[in-house]
Design an enzyme around this catalytic site. Structure first.
Site, PDB file in Angstrom:
ATOM      1  N   ASP A 121      25.545   2.644 -14.217  1.00  0.00           N
ATOM      2  CA  ASP A 121      25.275   3.698 -13.226  1.00  0.00           C
ATOM      3  C   ASP A 121      25.978   3.329 -11.919  1.00  0.00           C
ATOM      4  O   ASP A 121      25.706   2.289 -11.332  1.00  0.00           O
ATOM      5  CB  ASP A 121      23.752   3.765 -13.029  1.00  0.00           C
ATOM      6  CG  ASP A 121      23.320   4.815 -12.017  1.00  0.00           C
ATOM      7  OD1 ASP A 121      24.169   5.269 -11.228  1.00  0.00           O
ATOM      8  OD2 ASP A 121      22.130   5.160 -12.007  1.00  0.00           O
ATOM      9  N   CYS A 143       0.804  -1.239   0.000  1.00  0.00           N
ATOM     10  CA  CYS A 143       0.000   0.000   0.000  1.00  0.00           C
ATOM     11  C   CYS A 143       0.830   1.280   0.000  1.00  0.00           C
ATOM     12  O   CYS A 143       0.283   2.371  -0.134  1.00  0.00           O
ATOM     13  CB  CYS A 143      -0.946   0.021   1.206  1.00  0.00           C
ATOM     14  SG  CYS A 143      -0.118   0.441   2.764  1.00  0.00           S
TER      15      CYS A 143
END
EC number: 6.3.5.13
Length: 412
Positions: free
Chosen positions: A338, A204
């Protein structure tokens, strides 16, 4: 499976033969094992080859951002107690490499297969695995892997309604959320040192509460499931509450956790924990990692650490200061280009160690160590670093392609 003792069609056999020929030519030309190019050629000739090769095997898939190569080796070793095993032990973990591995295992009963996280759902669809081991999900290769929450979502969708037994780490909220869509899950309390990818609830988005070793979401009630297997110090606790000693030649807490998950997988196939754990002792090094090699009259221990979670676990197993440490970081295609993940690693844990920095991205690493107030020297290459390192065994920690470079240099 039908009564036909040879499940491969003429087309599939042709694909396997062609793949082997290409792999052999690649090896002869000195271009590595040839498993990936051989697998690619075979899949071009028969796109369904992976499914065909898997249909007569009990397939076990292993996926995670850390520990999958080692855990694949440990499970394979344990399952040899029950029958012949084929495995992609060298870590070629995308469909082409997996196809190559299975093509070499005609008499095998089990296939223990390491799978790159991004390919798990597709490989599971093709191979109809009996078991899937999910160890952890943490940030890795930021330039091309989507954030960990999206990978967890991908796993969750791929596992929904799966017939496989899923063996999953109850201590990693992202893994729990991904595995919870599956009807048949065995939960293992394998621990989780790196927590920075799971502060928000994957279900959530609420803030995750973490009292002690427990975790739960205060907003939606998503919480850590009760494990039936657990790592407890130097023992694995099985579902009956019996404690089985872990005897490994591999160092560190992370490998004990890998052994606990592997014992839970082996039990699915009827191999008792005691037998499984005794067999795991055979594993000394995995594709060069943890090997101690002689180089320029010095002992070097080679350690692989590809992402922040891996570096954290590796720091916990190196010899105490003033053991010299050589760090090597590249940012080539296989590493992810990266290097911002370096800022997620707590390099203050190296305080007191003489540190030597090498690799393509040694200057990126030097800046990071400077900010962490560490004393270090930047060196041109491994030879120079070893020459100026103070006495004693040297710990060498490298990310993926830097590790391969080191192995070539030391002849390992």
């Amino acid at each position: 499976m039908s009564g036909n003792s040879d499940p491969l069609s003429p087309r599939a056999k042709l694909a396997v033969t062609a793949g082997r020929a290409v792999a052999a030519a690649s090896r002869a030309a000195g271009r590595g094992s040839g498993s990936v190019i051989g697998g690619r050629v075979a899949l071009k000739l028969d796109p369904d080859l992976l499914a065909r090769l898997a249909q007569h095997l009990d397939v076990i898939l292993v996926s995670a951002t850390n520990g999958k190569t080692t855990t694949t080796r440990l499970i394979a070793e344990a399952l040899r107690a029950a029958g012949p095993v084929v495995s992609n032990a060298l870590g070629a973990n995308m469909p082409a490499g997996i196809t190559s591995a299975l093509a070499g295992g005609s008499d095998a009963r089990y296939a223990v297969i390491e799978v790159d996280e991004k390919y798990l759902a597709g490989v599971a669809r093709d191979t109809d695995p009996k078991a899937i081991a999910l160890l952890n999900l943490s940030r890795d290769q930021l330039d091309r892997a989507a954030e960990t929450r999206m990978l967890a979502e991908h796993w969750r969708e791929g596992l929904a309604g799966s017939k496989s037994v899923v063996i999953a780490n109850a201590d990693d909220p992202l893994v729990v959320w991904a595995a919870s869509s599956s009807p048949n899950v065995v939960w293992v309390a394998a621990g989780q040192m790196w927590k920075d990818d799971a502060w928000s609830c994957p279900s959530c988005g609420g803030v995750m509460q973490r009292p002690g070793d427990d975790w739960y979401c205060g907003e939606c009630g998503f919480r850590r499931p009760t494990p039936s297997w657990a790592l407890s110090g130097d023992h694995v606790l099985d579902p009956h509450g019996s404690a089985w000693p872990i005897h490994l030649q591999l160092p560190g807490r992370a490998n004990k956790a890998n052994a606990a998950s592997s014992a839970a997988v082996a039990a699915v196939f009827g191999v008792p924990p005691q037998v499984a754990l005794e067999r795991m002792y055979q594993v000394q090094a995995v594709a060069g990692r943890y090997d101690v090699v002689q180089f320029m009259q010095r002992d070097l221990r080679l350690l692989l650490a590809k992402n922040p979670a891996g570096w954290l676990e590796t720091f916990s197993l190196i010899d105490p200061p003033p053991t010299p440490v050589i760090l090597s970081v590249n940012a080539r295609g296989a590493d992810g280009t990266d290097t911002s993940w370096l800022w997620d690693v707590d390099y203050t844990r190296l305080s007191g160690h003489p540190i030597f920095v090498i690799g393509d991205r040694k200057l990126d690493l030097a800046v990071r160590l400077e900010v962490a107030n560490q004393t270090f020297q930047v060196c041109e290459n491994l030879d120079q670093a070893v020459q100026i390192a103070p006495p004693g065994r040297i710990e060498v920690i490298a990310n993926y392609t830097a590790f391969q470079d080191l192995r070539r240099r030391v002849g390992n």
